[in-house]
Enzyme design. Sequence first.
Site, mmCIF file in Angstrom:
data_model
loop_
_atom_site.group_PDB
_atom_site.id
_atom_site.type_symbol
_atom_site.label_atom_id
_atom_site.label_comp_id
_atom_site.label_asym_id
_atom_site.label_seq_id
_atom_site.Cartn_x
_atom_site.Cartn_y
_atom_site.Cartn_z
ATOM 1 N N LYS A 136 63.561 89.526 72.828
ATOM 2 C CA LYS A 136 62.530 88.527 73.147
ATOM 3 C C LYS A 136 62.710 87.267 72.290
ATOM 4 O O LYS A 136 62.651 86.146 72.801
ATOM 5 C CB LYS A 136 61.113 89.105 72.904
ATOM 6 C CG LYS A 136 60.830 90.384 73.664
ATOM 7 C CD LYS A 136 59.443 90.937 73.384
ATOM 8 C CE LYS A 136 59.192 91.384 71.961
ATOM 9 N NZ LYS A 136 59.978 92.556 71.517
ATOM 10 N N ARG A 164 49.996 92.355 73.516
ATOM 11 C CA ARG A 164 50.583 93.660 73.196
ATOM 12 C C ARG A 164 49.619 94.810 73.431
ATOM 13 O O ARG A 164 49.964 95.960 73.218
ATOM 14 C CB ARG A 164 50.936 93.660 71.726
ATOM 15 C CG ARG A 164 52.421 93.677 71.458
ATOM 16 C CD ARG A 164 52.526 93.469 69.986
ATOM 17 N NE ARG A 164 53.683 93.989 69.396
ATOM 18 C CZ ARG A 164 54.697 93.226 69.008
ATOM 19 N NH1 ARG A 164 54.727 91.946 69.280
ATOM 20 N NH2 ARG A 164 55.688 93.772 68.368
ATOM 21 N N ARG A 175 64.731 92.026 58.039
ATOM 22 C CA ARG A 175 63.285 92.213 58.045
ATOM 23 C C ARG A 175 62.918 93.565 57.442
ATOM 24 O O ARG A 175 63.609 94.552 57.675
ATOM 25 C CB ARG A 175 62.773 92.146 59.494
ATOM 26 C CG ARG A 175 62.259 90.781 59.844
ATOM 27 C CD ARG A 175 61.988 90.596 61.287
ATOM 28 N NE ARG A 175 61.111 91.597 61.892
ATOM 29 C CZ ARG A 175 60.721 91.553 63.159
ATOM 30 N NH1 ARG A 175 61.118 90.546 63.932
ATOM 31 N NH2 ARG A 175 59.956 92.491 63.664
ATOM 32 N N ARG A 199 57.355 101.715 65.368
ATOM 33 C CA ARG A 199 57.170 100.535 66.229
ATOM 34 C C ARG A 199 57.429 100.901 67.695
ATOM 35 O O ARG A 199 56.737 100.428 68.601
ATOM 36 C CB ARG A 199 58.109 99.405 65.786
ATOM 37 C CG ARG A 199 57.656 98.744 64.488
ATOM 38 C CD ARG A 199 58.752 97.929 63.841
ATOM 39 N NE ARG A 199 59.178 96.802 64.624
ATOM 40 C CZ ARG A 199 60.373 96.188 64.477
ATOM 41 N NH1 ARG A 199 61.217 96.610 63.550
ATOM 42 N NH2 ARG A 199 60.690 95.181 65.236
#
Length: 233
Positions: free
Chosen positions: A17, A92, A171, A182
């Site tokens: 994305k 989301r 990250r 996640r």
Amino acid sequence: MRNIGPIVLLGPPGAGKGTQSKRIADRYGIPQISTGDLLRENVQRRTDLGLKAEAQMARGDLVPDNLVCDMVAWRLRDTDCERGFILDGFPRTVRQALWLDAFLKHQFLENPKRHVCSPIVVRFDVDYNKLSLRLNGRRTCPACGLIYNIHLQPPQVDELCDVDGSKLIMRDDDRYEVIQERLATYERQTMPVAEYYARERRLISVNADRPVDEVTAQLFQEIESHAAATASG
Ligand code: AP5
């Protein structure tokens, strides 16, 4: 400059994305609004929002809807969003999707300068087995935001950005245990968002397992058709 309207990108962590948002933003001159990036900036600056969001992000859980919706509302009121914008990682949850529909209807109808049209909603479909490699290998330039992958799209010089030479960073939530959480969060809370848009016949699916350029080409095509249909209808 042409109006493009809102573009919503849905997909699991690592689907591409962010990578594709940057290309769409460059091509159409509209801003990328990444809720993940905005939240990470808040965490880094130790704002009230950042302090509230930090623990959830570190675990791979979602930040509460009210905090994220308020943050998005502030950003969407900026004038650079008038011709359109890309929502990367938002909505989301189904509550966020309902909030967005209501916000766009009211905010954009009230302001004649804003381009009123329903968002183009794209879901990135990917083979889950490839996501760990994508996420674990991801490195980002802290200066220009360019995204690399040490396995799949490495920089020319190890760990340095091709554009500005900054040292690339990994990250915190791209560690294996957080990646699993996640993905589970995506299945539990974000898959129903895609179902919501599909029921409303507003969902376009893109096979994001293909090379980056092929995915970009299809996205540009979908955006052009949507913009043309909106302009004529
Ligand atoms: P966020 O930052 O949004 O992370 P994410 O959705 O998990 O998505 P990623 O940024 O990990 O992946 P991406 O799809 O952008 O992939 P990328 O292009 O980088 O969210 C982080 C956290 O913030 C959440 O866990 C949550 O806590 C919080 N949050 C954010 N939004 C929220 C919201 N709305 N509500 C509540 N909480 C929220 O690509 C990944 C890698 O793959 C790169 O290395 C890239 O080079 C490579 N790659 C990309 N495309 C391809 C391709 N086609 N082929 C091969 N490799 C590719």
